[in-house]
Structures are given as structure tokens and as C-alpha cells.
Design an enzyme around this catalytic site. Sequence first.
Site, PDB file in Angstrom:
ATOM      1  N   GLY A  76       6.058  -0.742   0.135  1.00 56.11           N
ATOM      2  CA  GLY A  76       6.922   0.399   0.427  1.00 56.11           C
ATOM      3  C   GLY A  76       7.272   0.423   1.906  1.00 56.11           C
ATOM      4  N   LYS A 130      14.420   7.408   2.194  1.00 54.12           N
ATOM      5  CA  LYS A 130      13.867   6.565   3.273  1.00 54.12           C
ATOM      6  C   LYS A 130      14.959   5.782   3.999  1.00 54.12           C
ATOM      7  CE  LYS A 130       9.409   7.075   1.812  1.00 54.12           C
ATOM      8  NZ  LYS A 130       8.666   6.050   1.118  1.00 54.12           N
ATOM      9  N   GLU A 178      -0.555  -5.077   6.331  1.00 58.97           N
ATOM     10  CA  GLU A 178       0.785  -5.231   5.744  1.00 58.97           C
ATOM     11  C   GLU A 178       1.614  -6.225   6.549  1.00 58.97           C
ATOM     12  OE1 GLU A 178       1.390  -0.833   3.684  1.00 58.97           O
ATOM     13  OE2 GLU A 178       1.951  -1.096   5.768  1.00 58.97           O
ATOM     14  N   THR A 204       0.851  -1.190   0.000  1.00 54.66           N
ATOM     15  CA  THR A 204       0.000   0.000   0.000  1.00 54.66           C
ATOM     16  C   THR A 204       0.887   1.241   0.000  1.00 54.66           C
ATOM     17  OG1 THR A 204      -1.766  -1.146   1.164  1.00 54.66           O
ATOM     18  CG2 THR A 204      -1.726   1.254   1.385  1.00 54.66           C
ATOM     19  N   GLY A 227       3.558   2.020   7.935  1.00 53.70           N
ATOM     20  CA  GLY A 227       2.266   2.409   8.480  1.00 53.70           C
ATOM     21  C   GLY A 227       1.901   3.855   8.212  1.00 53.70           C
ATOM     22  N   GLY A 228       2.775   4.553   7.457  1.00 52.83           N
ATOM     23  CA  GLY A 228       2.452   5.932   7.089  1.00 52.83           C
ATOM     24  C   GLY A 228       1.129   6.027   6.348  1.00 52.83           C
ATOM     25  N   GLY A 229       0.771   4.958   5.653  1.00 51.21           N
ATOM     26  CA  GLY A 229      -0.489   4.926   4.911  1.00 51.21           C
ATOM     27  C   GLY A 229      -1.604   4.230   5.683  1.00 51.21           C
TER      28      GLY A 229
END
Length: 225
Positions: free
Chosen positions: A84, A123, A105, A28, A97-99
Site C-alpha cells: 500500500g 491517496k 518495505e 504492510t 511508512g504510515g504503518g
Amino acid sequence: MDAIQLKQKAAAKAVTYVKNGMTVGLGTGSTAYWAIQFLGEKVRNGLDIQCIATSKQSEELARSLNIPITNFSNVIKIDLTIDGADETTPNRQLIKGGGAALLREKIVAATTEFYIIIVDEQKLVNQLGKFKIPIEVVPFGYESTLRKIESLGAQAKVRLNNEGSILVTDNHNYIVDADFGLIDDVDTLHKNINEIVGVVENGLFLNMASLVIVAYADGTIKELK
Ligand code: 5RP
């Protein structure tokens, strides 16, 4: 290269690992987006795979590209996942977990044999923790759960959506973003967070990634394995 080209470059490399007959986990986010696009292209050209998505958003995207979607009733192991990350160290320890998709995930990652992470060079960090750790918590009593997370040494906030209301995950939970500063002992922190009642899972993905593909602004790619 601009940011989108870097994401495309890492994603294009990752999909070269996908082979006929595989069950593939779909990540994601804006980098995983390109991997799904490229897989869609390959499926159109005859690649035979089935996929499990890590979010409703990625599942919708995959379906719109006619990528066959399956689920855990039909699948015992996932051959390969492409996702990602928000941060990665050179030895492939991650924050994700930014999204807001970290729980699915991590479930997908934990069932995956070969877990590929795709990032641009921004990153890549030597020590995790500049990016706040996303923590999925159940809504009931989340204020208390948040205080317990803070008592581990963080400043924490429940994540809001663009309209200013509390963001609700695909699993009907909330996300707490916890700033611990740079983390010296990720294993202990991971364990301590997950021991708090009300926490479902946290965004430290430790010893999970088999391969991290890093795209650099000068057009080169490095594979961390
Ligand atoms: C979603 C994630 C993403 O993989 C992470 O936030 C990176 O996203 P992007 O590729 O858009 O920077 O963990 O929960």
C-alpha cells in the site's frame, strides 16, 4: 463502495499479476492485508509461490494462511511485490511508512522487479506532502536527529504508540513524522533527509513503483504505469 471494498478491489486486481514460481514481496497495512488474504486463498488452491514479508505483522498473517515464507539468504531478486501507500502522485512517486514498516518495505522494494502499489482514490495527490513523511531513526540521540530534520524546514515529532510510549519499529528504531508541507523538490529532500546522521531511511519512495492500482468509489479501477 466503502473503504474496505475499495481496498479489496485494488488488492484483488494486484494478485492477478502473481504467477506460479514467483518470489513475492508482501506489503504492510490495511490494504496489503487483503492482498495477503487473497494470495492465501490462491495458495490454498495450488498457487506455488514463496514470499518475503515487509513486517513481522505481515509475516505472521502470511504464515497463518500457510503462505510459504522465505528470506534474503535464499533470494537474490523478488519478482513482484504488492504494498500500500499513504500518498501517490499520478507518476507513481510515493509516501509510505504510515504503518511504521518503511525500512523493510524499501529494502524489499529495492530488490523487486515489478513493484505494485494498491490504493484507494483518496491517496492520489498531485503533489506529495500533505501526509507527514515518516522517517526511521536510531534511538540513540534521536532528539538531536529530530532537530536536524526540523532544520530542513519541517515540524517533526517522534511517533507514539497507542499507550503513549515511543513506538519501536520491527528494527528496534523510532519513527519521526516530519511535516514539510507540500514538497516542491522531492529528490533533494529525500537526499537531504538521508544525509542526516542518525536517519536510517525515509518514507519517500521515488521512482520505485512499476504500477499503481487505484480503486475509485464508483467501482472502477485505474492502473497508473
Ligand atoms: C506501512 C505503509 C502502508 O503501506 C501505508 O501506511 C498504507 O497503509 P494502509 O493501506 O493501511 O492505508 O507504508 O508502513
